[in-house]
Design an enzyme around this catalytic site. Sequence first.
Site, PDB file in Angstrom:
ATOM      1  N   ASP A  13       0.878  -1.162   0.000  1.00  0.00           N
ATOM      2  CA  ASP A  13       0.000   0.000   0.000  1.00  0.00           C
ATOM      3  C   ASP A  13       0.923   1.222   0.000  1.00  0.00           C
ATOM      4  O   ASP A  13       2.122   1.117   0.326  1.00  0.00           O
ATOM      5  CB  ASP A  13      -0.954  -0.003   1.197  1.00  0.00           C
ATOM      6  CG  ASP A  13      -2.150   0.922   0.945  1.00  0.00           C
ATOM      7  OD1 ASP A  13      -2.079   1.759   0.023  1.00  0.00           O
ATOM      8  OD2 ASP A  13      -3.164   0.810   1.663  1.00  0.00           O
TER       9      ASP A  13
HETATM   10  C1  BGC Z   1      -4.999   3.350   0.023  1.00  0.00           C
HETATM   11  C2  BGC Z   1      -5.061   2.377  -1.132  1.00  0.00           C
HETATM   12  C3  BGC Z   1      -4.881   3.119  -2.429  1.00  0.00           C
HETATM   13  C4  BGC Z   1      -3.557   3.860  -2.392  1.00  0.00           C
HETATM   14  C5  BGC Z   1      -3.256   4.633  -3.643  1.00  0.00           C
HETATM   15  C6  BGC Z   1      -3.757   4.222  -0.035  1.00  0.00           C
HETATM   16  O1  BGC Z   1      -3.836   5.257   0.899  1.00  0.00           O
HETATM   17  O2  BGC Z   1      -5.026   2.634   1.239  1.00  0.00           O
HETATM   18  O3  BGC Z   1      -6.262   1.684  -1.114  1.00  0.00           O
HETATM   19  O4  BGC Z   1      -4.939   2.228  -3.499  1.00  0.00           O
HETATM   20  O5  BGC Z   1      -3.587   4.780  -1.309  1.00  0.00           O
HETATM   21  O6  BGC Z   1      -4.089   5.726  -3.771  1.00  0.00           O
END
Ligand code: BGC
Length: 719
Positions: free
Chosen positions: A262
Amino acid sequence: MGELNTILTYVKNLFVINLILCVAFTSTAQGINTIENIIETLSIEEKIAMCHAQSKFSSTGVPRLGIPELWMSDGPHGIRAEMNWDDWNYANWTNDYVTAFPALTCLAATFNPDLSLEYGISLGEEARYRNKDVLLGPGVNIYRTPLNGRNFEYMGEDPYLAAKMVVPYIKGIQQNGVAACVKHFALNNQEKWRGHINVEVSYRALHEIYLPAFKAAVIEGKAWAIMGAYNKFRGQHCCHNKILLKNILKDLWRFDGVVLSDWAGTHSTNEAIFNGLDIEMGTPSDKNISIRYPHQNNFLGKPFLEKIISGEVDERILNDKVRRILRLMFRTSLNKTRTFGKINNSEHYKTAYNIASEGIVLLKNSESLLPLDKNKKIKIAVIGENAKKTMSVGGGSSELKTDKEISPLFGIKKEFNNAIIEYARGYSSNTDNYLELRNEAISVARDADVVLFIGGLNKNTFQDSEAEDRKQYELPYGQPQLLKEISKYNKNIVVILISGNAVKTDWKSDVKSILQTWYLGSEAGNALASVLSGKVNPSGKLPFSFPKLLKDNGAHHFGEKSYPGKDGSQFYSEDILVGYRWHDTKKIKPSFGFGHGLSYTTFELWDINSDKKKYASNDTIKVKCKVKNTGVIEGKEVVQVYVGKKKSKVKRAKKELKGFKKVAVSSNQSIEVNINIDIKELAYYNEKSASWEIEKGNYIIYIGNGSRNISKEIEITII
Ligand code: BGC
């Protein structure tokens, strides 16, 4: 000699480029061969560069070999607007408007896997049009607490339902040559403290409740990518958690795709190297090294490179990551047969409408207040901020830029064009002139034939939104008080809840009808208006329970230690008894149970049988039942089959969903429904042997149209 080497390298590269181009059209065996050839050709630096971000949403390929970059986008309800190269600001393009599809809670509420396939196909087409290789979704974290700010992006509290719904979504996306990236693996069940909270949960609950949807995504859906979670599990961050990524995902489930972190979820070079992370995304960059490639100092950048060069880490570990990344590229960016995609076309809007209208759940409908007759000149009072609020914006990474989001008020005005419609905001999420708004609402409500109260939550921080949880279970902004007041002046109230979470409904006896309507995307107002007028007969079912009180929910029953955690850790003390499993087993009546959802017609389930009474462990239970539409209009019903063990040697939920089927039935018609359950689906996870075990003895099969509306119980025996 130097020149000869250069020529030889050039020829070798030409050969590899040729292979790359060829393999896009040829078989897997050759594909593997080519991947190995490419790996041999790559320098260590080139391989390392592929293991971390090059920009906010991309990672590099190998330019000298014509191997393209990988471009990623959120997810999961549409393709997110373009961002700047290396920050979180939007790039303000004018050609990145997309269709906003309904939130995944709504998709789950349809209980219709065919719609999930349609969703995936349409979304995959939009991803292709926008030139994306990896779609950051779907999310299948289990709904553990109604306070979790991100439940709206997931598929509810039941692992079986989530598993059945996620597989077609993935297949639909990937048939476009776009990878689904299933997230957040795993146990990211709250947003509060998501970056550091350490989850302690039994292996049994892990395997029975929190992993099945991921497992189905990998094994049946054949997902090409998976995203680690921010939180820790047993003391180690999930983006490089040995148990989750190495032991379970890669060794046990034989996942052959790519593990992405993530964004900024990576914290250790060694753990990332050894425990299964393949591409590190979102770690802050360092513009001092390179403006264009500022991520070289990330955990899987220079520190990884140095360990390979010094011999501390075996290059084969790097090769395994690169092999997976190349495999992903051959499935996506190097797949020359993939389509160009489509965007904002009428089919996609139709898909969004179909899912939105089929996911709406009719929770209550006293005196058949709904549907409203659109041919009559009635006076409708529409009250509530959500009647006009744009919901595809906000909520965090899933927000979308769409040039079409039909508001509830707009949809209602269009559908009920014979009616007199008056609107009052009633409550506000950003001002507190409570009295003025209340007075306006009462004056609109008092002489209306019907009040449509359009409230619920929204996508603001501390509502249904990323990075924080909700602070309260009650409806916010004084809505409960407002409802009480309105009900003194008008008894014909329909409450339309827009949310991705359960809310306290202690006001429910003051209103006649309640619709749970989710975040419905581009077609929100049209779908809602169709249900209000009866153009669409509601057939959605709740994918999670609505407890009466927050403490009635299993996670909250055990206090702070269980939610939100104490001293950095939390214990999932309710164990396998999540959602309705808790309510049923502990005999705590919810306000509305899992699987509940009414229709404008009535159904009767009859002639319900199982094919046998005794089964061997390799058998299949064949449940047969008839669904009769006993009302006057056509409708859809979901037959739900739950199973529970009588006198088990281990702790068990009273019953668990093991099969469902949605059918359309005309008035006065009966349809036969067949649902098969493999006995192996009844196994529990034995922690001692670390394996699934089928317990012999007596079981009850419960057949009904909701977890708390069971038409028949059948006792069977596993011998
Ligand atoms: C989120 C993800 C997301 C990523 C990119 C993170 O803060 O938890 O679900 O895909 O950001 O935007």
